[in-house]
Design a protein around this motif. Structure first.
Motif, short mmCIF file in Angstrom:
data_model
loop_
_atom_site.label_atom_id
_atom_site.label_comp_id
_atom_site.label_asym_id
_atom_site.label_seq_id
_atom_site.Cartn_x
_atom_site.Cartn_y
_atom_site.Cartn_z
N THR A 7 -16.56 -0.86 -0.30
CA THR A 7 -15.89 -0.20 0.82
C THR A 7 -16.43 -0.80 2.11
O THR A 7 -17.66 -0.82 2.33
CB THR A 7 -16.16 1.31 0.80
OG1 THR A 7 -15.70 1.85 -0.44
CG2 THR A 7 -15.42 1.99 1.95
N ILE A 8 -15.52 -1.31 2.91
CA ILE A 8 -15.91 -2.01 4.13
C ILE A 8 -15.50 -1.18 5.35
O ILE A 8 -14.35 -0.73 5.46
CB ILE A 8 -15.23 -3.39 4.21
CG1 ILE A 8 -15.59 -4.22 2.98
CG2 ILE A 8 -15.61 -4.10 5.50
CD1 ILE A 8 -17.07 -4.49 2.83
N VAL A 9 -16.43 -0.99 6.27
CA VAL A 9 -16.17 -0.35 7.56
C VAL A 9 -16.28 -1.43 8.64
O VAL A 9 -17.33 -2.08 8.78
CB VAL A 9 -17.17 0.78 7.85
CG1 VAL A 9 -17.01 1.28 9.29
CG2 VAL A 9 -16.98 1.92 6.87
N ASN A 47 -26.24 5.69 3.23
CA ASN A 47 -26.47 4.54 2.34
C ASN A 47 -25.54 3.37 2.64
O ASN A 47 -24.91 2.79 1.74
CB ASN A 47 -26.31 4.96 0.86
CG ASN A 47 -27.31 6.03 0.46
OD1 ASN A 47 -28.49 5.92 0.76
ND2 ASN A 47 -26.83 7.08 -0.19
N GLY A 48 -25.47 2.99 3.89
CA GLY A 48 -24.67 1.84 4.28
C GLY A 48 -25.54 0.65 4.64
O GLY A 48 -26.73 0.80 4.93
N VAL A 66 -16.57 7.72 -0.03
CA VAL A 66 -16.75 9.03 0.62
C VAL A 66 -17.82 8.92 1.70
O VAL A 66 -17.64 9.40 2.83
CB VAL A 66 -17.14 10.09 -0.42
CG1 VAL A 66 -17.59 11.38 0.26
CG2 VAL A 66 -15.97 10.38 -1.36
N GLU A 67 -18.93 8.27 1.38
CA GLU A 67 -20.01 8.14 2.37
C GLU A 67 -19.57 7.24 3.53
O GLU A 67 -19.97 7.46 4.68
CB GLU A 67 -21.27 7.57 1.70
CG GLU A 67 -21.92 8.51 0.72
CD GLU A 67 -22.31 9.85 1.35
OE1 GLU A 67 -22.72 9.87 2.53
OE2 GLU A 67 -22.19 10.89 0.65
N ALA A 68 -18.74 6.23 3.25
CA ALA A 68 -18.24 5.37 4.33
C ALA A 68 -17.43 6.18 5.34
O ALA A 68 -17.58 6.02 6.56
CB ALA A 68 -17.39 4.24 3.74
N LEU A 69 -16.57 7.05 4.84
CA LEU A 69 -15.75 7.86 5.75
C LEU A 69 -16.61 8.89 6.48
O LEU A 69 -16.44 9.11 7.68
CB LEU A 69 -14.63 8.55 4.98
CG LEU A 69 -13.70 9.42 5.83
CD1 LEU A 69 -13.08 8.62 6.98
CD2 LEU A 69 -12.60 10.04 4.97
N VAL A 140 -11.01 9.09 -1.20
CA VAL A 140 -11.66 10.22 -0.50
C VAL A 140 -10.85 11.51 -0.61
O VAL A 140 -11.33 12.57 -0.21
CB VAL A 140 -11.87 9.89 0.99
CG1 VAL A 140 -12.73 8.66 1.15
CG2 VAL A 140 -10.54 9.72 1.72
N ARG A 141 -9.62 11.43 -1.14
CA ARG A 141 -8.77 12.61 -1.24
C ARG A 141 -9.50 13.72 -2.01
O ARG A 141 -10.06 13.49 -3.07
CB ARG A 141 -7.46 12.25 -1.94
CG ARG A 141 -6.49 13.42 -2.07
CD ARG A 141 -5.27 12.99 -2.85
NE ARG A 141 -4.37 12.20 -2.02
CZ ARG A 141 -3.24 11.64 -2.48
NH1 ARG A 141 -2.90 11.79 -3.75
NH2 ARG A 141 -2.47 10.94 -1.68
N ASP A 142 -9.48 14.93 -1.43
CA ASP A 142 -10.11 16.12 -2.01
C ASP A 142 -11.64 16.04 -2.01
O ASP A 142 -12.31 16.90 -2.59
CB ASP A 142 -9.63 16.38 -3.44
CG ASP A 142 -8.14 16.67 -3.51
OD1 ASP A 142 -7.63 17.27 -2.54
OD2 ASP A 142 -7.50 16.28 -4.50
N ARG A 143 -12.19 15.04 -1.35
CA ARG A 143 -13.66 14.92 -1.29
C ARG A 143 -14.19 15.07 0.13
O ARG A 143 -15.34 15.49 0.31
CB ARG A 143 -14.11 13.58 -1.89
CG ARG A 143 -13.86 13.47 -3.39
CD ARG A 143 -14.28 12.12 -3.93
NE ARG A 143 -14.10 12.04 -5.38
CZ ARG A 143 -12.96 11.70 -5.96
NH1 ARG A 143 -11.90 11.40 -5.22
NH2 ARG A 143 -12.87 11.67 -7.27
N VAL A 144 -13.38 14.67 1.12
CA VAL A 144 -13.76 14.83 2.52
C VAL A 144 -12.63 15.58 3.21
O VAL A 144 -11.47 15.19 3.09
CB VAL A 144 -13.99 13.46 3.22
CG1 VAL A 144 -14.36 13.66 4.67
CG2 VAL A 144 -15.07 12.68 2.49
N VAL A 145 -12.99 16.65 3.92
CA VAL A 145 -11.97 17.43 4.62
C VAL A 145 -11.64 16.74 5.93
O VAL A 145 -12.49 16.60 6.81
CB VAL A 145 -12.45 18.87 4.88
CG1 VAL A 145 -11.41 19.62 5.71
CG2 VAL A 145 -12.69 19.58 3.57
#
Length: 622
Positions: A7-9, A47-48, A66-69, A140-145
């Motif tokens: 996952t790239i930011v 953890n990025g 999830v952590e990236a978002l 991330v659906r259903d994992r981050v509001v």
């Protein structure tokens, strides 16, 4: 090299070049603080790992989407808090794009389509916002509001297939949150709670200013009843000074497009451009120019690729109304300018005729190279010198060869020949005037609704002594471009020479209000209108101001002549004689014989009295 899924930011600071240009040391110091106080601890928490950096940009790898978002949301929230209460032009804000895809690891660096898509998504994000790919959304659906807006499938540079993008609603749209999903409420109560929360936030967001608003009590000029706007010079971010004409031309043409709309009040280009090249304080600009709305933007060209950004600001409200980014081919440039002009009209609640594109009648040039040559020609023209006019004539002729059916370019070349005749810069002034007449007629045939054609006709008719025809052409020009200060000034000039000084003064004063940093020719003719009306106490300060600004300029001789007449009328003969002497020093050609052909007044008796006064004050007959 190794391949892996990651996952790239991609994060980039908006307007970094402008920030560096305004305060290099302060911006770099703030960037270091942001990376140590916000980025580093958040990377540790989520953890990025920073893979690549380049100036203001960051490329970060996460093993968890999830952590990236959550990292991205938390960073944007910290930046929003950091920027609270900071002037808009000093804010440091990120745009962020997130993508899940295959990457190639080359040592610590990451390459490949997975990285490229993240970078393209970042470019689509609003300032302070986040845009994610569909692959990210699925993870991330259903994992981050958070709330997402579906942007659809978007074509992006150097990516073979369209990218399905989603905007994480935040910044100017809705709150970002990194909170864990709460326990599910009964659907009715939950929906009501969410609606209340969003409604409360929206009310707060739209009633709280983004920056300190302008204060009408400090306005140098009264605020017009119509929606009023100044289009500032767009920043050239290309790193190539030769692209300056491109950035300036976009700003000028958007101004010209808006000037055609009667329901708006549009500040003239040369007043708005006085802020070019220096840090812009929106509050200051609005108060000095007497407007409510400001459009600012930037242009970046890379070969045939073009990025144009624009944002509309409500200075009185202290809010950004909208911002847009256009990544297009150079061939789409004219469409981009039209879109921006139309978006402004729409935002200011101006109703246009169905299907009207404004731009199609504002700029009849479809060739990029011809358009750029014409801009360079106008810059040379504005030198108001014989050499500048000759160079402008050459540039406009080359442009017209590339776009022979352009009414705009045809009229522009006509202006060069007219100026050569009017100021006797041509070796054969009769031939120059004949060329100007022919080009004016051709321009009208090509586009009978191009206002600049009638301004040229106004000038030609006036020079030939056809006062009624000059006024008729001037009225036509102002009907087609009611907010164009030059058109109003040219109409005022025709009325002045026709001795209708009351109407002339009215139109000159309107033109000056539209153009607070008024060009010399317009102020000089406003002063001359006051002279004819006998309002010498109003005329003299104008002439003295012009001579302080430019005592040796192309129009300084005329200014000294008119100053002499006003000084003499108020009994200051000695000062008047000194002004005549200075007029001759600046323009040795000035004699009563020469000025008889220069005056262009319709009233021969007034011309005789005027020349008699100048002769008495020391102007030679020949």
């Amino acid at each position: 090299m190794e391949r892996r899924l990651a996952t790239i930011v991609a994060a980039d600071i908006a307007g970094f070049s402008r920030l560096i240009g305004a305060d290099e040391e302060g911006t770099l110091r703030s960037l270091r603080e942001i990376r140590s106080d916000s980025v580093a601890p958040l990377l540790k928490e989520h953890n990025g790992r920073i893979a690549n950096t380049a100036g203001d940009s960051l490329l970060i790898e996460f093993s968890s989407t999830v952590e990236a978002l959550r990292f991205s949301i938390a960073l944007q929230e910290r930046m929003a808090r950091r920027n609270y209460g900071t002037a808009s032009e000093q804010r440091i804000a990120y745009r962020i794009g997130i993508n899940v895809g295959d990457v190639v690891a080359d040592g610590e660096d990451l390459l490949g389509d997975g990285v490229n898509v993240a970078a393209r998504l970042e470019a689509l994000a609003p300032v302070g916002g986040i845009v994610i790919s569909r692959s990210t959304r699925d993870q991330v659906r259903d994992r981050v509001v958070c709330n997402l807006a579906d942007l659809g499938k978007i074509e992006v540079k150097n990516i073979a297939r369209p990218v399905h993008a989603f905007q994480v609603l935040g910044g100017d749209e809705a709150p970002l949150t990194s909170a864990k999903r709460p326990r599910r409420l009964p659907w009715v109560a939950g929906a009501a709670l969410i609606a209340f929360a969003l409604g409360s936030w929206a009310w707060w967001r739209w009633t709280m200013p983004d920056f300190d608003p302008a204060d009408q009590a400090n306005y140098a000029l009264p605020l017009p009843e119509k929606p009023s706007i100044a289009v500032l010079a767009f920043d050239n971010l290309s790193g190539d000074h030769d692209q300056e004409f491109l950035a300036d031309g976009i700003s000028e043409d958007i101004t010209a497009a808006l000037a055609r709309i009667p329901q708006l009040f549009v500040i003239a280009r040369n007043s708005a451009f006085t802020y070019k090249g220096r840090p812009v304080n929106v509050q200051q600009v609005a108060e000095e120019l007497g407007v409510r709305y400001i459009l600012e933007g930037s242009v970046q060209r890379d070969g045939e690729q073009l990025r144009v950004t624009a944002q509309l600001i409500d200075a009185l409200g202290g809010n950004h109304i909208w911002s847009q980014k256009h990544d297009r081919e150079m061939t789409d440039l004219f469409a981009v300018k039209d879109e921006i002009a139309l978006r402004i009209a729409e935002s200011l609640h101006v109703e246009l005729a169905r299907g009207d594109t404004i731009w199609s009648r504002t700029n009849s040039t479809n060739n990029i190279d011809a358009w750029l040559l014409s801009l360079e020609g106008w810059a040379a023209h504005e030198e108001w010198t014989q050499a500048g006019n000759a160079r402008a004539q050459t540039l406009n002729a080359r442009a017209l060869e590339l776009e022979p059916n352009s009414a705009q370019l045809t009229a522009a070349l006509g202006w060069r020949y007219f100026m050569a005749a009017r100021f006797q810069w041509a070796s054969d002034t009769t031939a120059a005037l004949t060329n100007a007449v022919q080009l004016a007629k051709q321009s009208e045939q090509l586009d009978p609704e191009y206002a600049g054609t009638y301004a040229l006709m106004n000038a030609i008719h006036l020079y030939k002594g056809a006062h009624a025809a000059a006024i008729e052409a001037g009225l036509k020009a102002t009907q087609l471009a009611p907010n164009d200060s030059d058109m109003l000034g040219m109409l005022g000039l025709a009325q002045q020479k026709s001795m209708d000084v009351e109407q002339a003064i009215s139109n000159f004063e309107k033109a000056v209000r539209l153009n607070p940093h008024t060009p010399q020719w317009m102020l000089e003719n406003l002063g001359e209108s006051y002279v004819i009306a006998g309002a010498h106490e109003k005329a003299i300060p104008i002439f003295k101001k012009l001579l302080t600004q430019n005592p040796k300029g192309a129009l300084a001789g005329e200014v000294y002549i008119n100053l002499a007449v006003s000084l003499d009328a108020l009994g200051n003969e000695a000062e008047a004689r000194d002004a005549i002497s200075k007029a001759i020093d600046v323009y040795p050609r000035f004699t009563t014989e020469y000025l008889r052909g220069w005056a262009l007044y319709s009233d021969a008796a007034y011309t005789d009295r005027w020349l008699a006064t100048l002769k008495r004050l020391g102007l030679p007959d020949s």
